[in-house]
Scaffold this motif. Sequence first.
Motif, PDB file in Angstrom:
ATOM      1  N   GLU A 214      46.590  34.750  40.182  1.00  0.00           N
ATOM      2  CA  GLU A 214      45.832  34.004  41.198  1.00  0.00           C
ATOM      3  C   GLU A 214      46.168  34.505  42.608  1.00  0.00           C
ATOM      4  O   GLU A 214      45.265  34.721  43.436  1.00  0.00           O
ATOM      5  CB  GLU A 214      46.183  32.520  41.064  1.00  0.00           C
ATOM      6  CG  GLU A 214      45.276  31.619  41.843  1.00  0.00           C
ATOM      7  CD  GLU A 214      45.416  30.155  41.409  1.00  0.00           C
ATOM      8  OE1 GLU A 214      46.068  29.864  40.375  1.00  0.00           O
ATOM      9  OE2 GLU A 214      44.867  29.301  42.108  1.00  0.00           O
TER      10      GLU A 214
ATOM     11  N   ASN B 138      43.649  36.316  45.228  1.00  0.00           N
ATOM     12  CA  ASN B 138      43.454  35.703  46.559  1.00  0.00           C
ATOM     13  C   ASN B 138      43.614  36.709  47.687  1.00  0.00           C
ATOM     14  O   ASN B 138      43.056  36.541  48.759  1.00  0.00           O
ATOM     15  CB  ASN B 138      44.425  34.535  46.770  1.00  0.00           C
ATOM     16  CG  ASN B 138      44.026  33.330  45.940  1.00  0.00           C
ATOM     17  OD1 ASN B 138      42.927  33.283  45.400  1.00  0.00           O
ATOM     18  ND2 ASN B 138      44.928  32.367  45.804  1.00  0.00           N
TER      19      ASN B 138
ATOM     20  N   LEU C 137      40.249  31.067  36.612  1.00  0.00           N
ATOM     21  CA  LEU C 137      40.092  32.410  37.198  1.00  0.00           C
ATOM     22  C   LEU C 137      38.994  33.213  36.503  1.00  0.00           C
ATOM     23  O   LEU C 137      38.583  34.271  36.993  1.00  0.00           O
ATOM     24  CB  LEU C 137      41.411  33.199  37.084  1.00  0.00           C
ATOM     25  CG  LEU C 137      42.659  32.535  37.677  1.00  0.00           C
ATOM     26  CD1 LEU C 137      43.896  33.410  37.439  1.00  0.00           C
ATOM     27  CD2 LEU C 137      42.473  32.284  39.175  1.00  0.00           C
TER      28      LEU C 137
ATOM     29  N   ARG D 214      36.063  34.385  38.437  1.00  0.00           N
ATOM     30  CA  ARG D 214      36.309  35.052  39.723  1.00  0.00           C
ATOM     31  C   ARG D 214      36.044  36.536  39.564  1.00  0.00           C
ATOM     32  O   ARG D 214      36.451  37.161  38.584  1.00  0.00           O
ATOM     33  CB  ARG D 214      37.775  34.846  40.166  1.00  0.00           C
ATOM     34  CG  ARG D 214      38.056  33.391  40.399  1.00  0.00           C
ATOM     35  CD  ARG D 214      38.560  32.969  41.712  1.00  0.00           C
ATOM     36  NE  ARG D 214      39.086  33.875  42.673  1.00  0.00           N
ATOM     37  CZ  ARG D 214      40.180  33.633  43.375  1.00  0.00           C
ATOM     38  NH1 ARG D 214      40.892  32.557  43.142  1.00  0.00           N
ATOM     39  NH2 ARG D 214      40.570  34.457  44.323  1.00  0.00           N
TER      40      ARG D 214
END
Length: 324
Positions: A18, A22, A44, A47
């Motif tokens: 994560e 980010n 996630l 993403r």
Amino acid sequence: MRVVVAGGSGFLGSQLCEALLNRGDRVSCLDNFSSGRAANVAHLMNRSGFECVTCDVTARPRVGGDVDAVVHLASPASPDDYHRHPLETLAAGSRGTENLLDLAVRHRSRLVLASTSEVYGDPQVHPQTEDYWGHVNPIGPRSVYDEAKRYAEALTTAYRRIRGADTGIVRIFNTYGPRMRAHDGRVVSTFVRQALAGEDLTLHGDGSQTRSYCYVDDMIRGLIAMLDSPRPGPVNLGNPTEHTVRELAELVLLITGSSSGLTFLPLPADDPVRRRPDITRAREELGWQPEVPLEVGLRRTVGWFAAQNDARQESEPSSAGRPS
Ligand code: NAD
């Protein structure tokens, strides 16, 4: 960067995936889900730049495309897990490390090995500096984990020396925080679970043994600092503030407001008496030190465990109105 995170669905791995996403990296999580959970990375999955591949690192993982860095976190890590899976633990440290080193060398990428404070065994030097060689019983009950990590460090160092691999070794000390498993047998998760359930907190020995507890956000910053650094390590990553296990138990009771008592059980074999990292090297080479005090980190952890309990209760159908 595209970073391969082996063990990426575990406690530390999922937090690392994560944090890397980010900051704009692409992340490939490799995991055999032996102690990792799909729930840790479920948020996630949509993403961009994230993929999760089910595979065992002991069986030559196939990874297509470019790889800029590899982080090797794949290993049973809690005492309950490595006692239950001794051979798998040795294989993750040996074959698993070799396979990931080969992957890193093929792609000329950096590999960071997650080693452990357990390489110091029951230490006779205090606090532990990276120069200390350790005091490990090679045939004791903890040896499958300790020696697997010591072998992994030796292998990583040999690849650096002989094959020119770009490697970094971190020795992680006790880390706690959200996404620990309630039943993983580690001291923080066990105390928090017991306190929230109103059960007695179980201490081993008289609770005077010490540990140093690092909050997960601090640890992830340390792992990323090592990933971005050219340094070989080993570097200790952990919180240098030492607490007895009894102090931890009392703090958990205070934060949860639980009226649970304390139960004392026999001390397991080869349990380290004292554990505290000297983090001078991490400060000097990585510019890293922990920032989250134990009480703050514990409050966040207790909040997370309590929310998990609430979510579980809400999802369980109420018995009222069920057909008998
Ligand atoms: P964890 O059990 O939550 O994570 C380990 C992950 O590795 C899990 O997702 C598991 O499914 C995966 N895994 C295990 N064997 C594998 C294999 N053969 N192939 C693919 N995946 C495999 O534990 P954690 O606390 O997140 O620990 C991560 C790493 O950090 C471990 O290597 C551990 O030894 C090291 N470490 C952690 C701590 C700590 O306090 N959390 C302390 C010292 C070292």
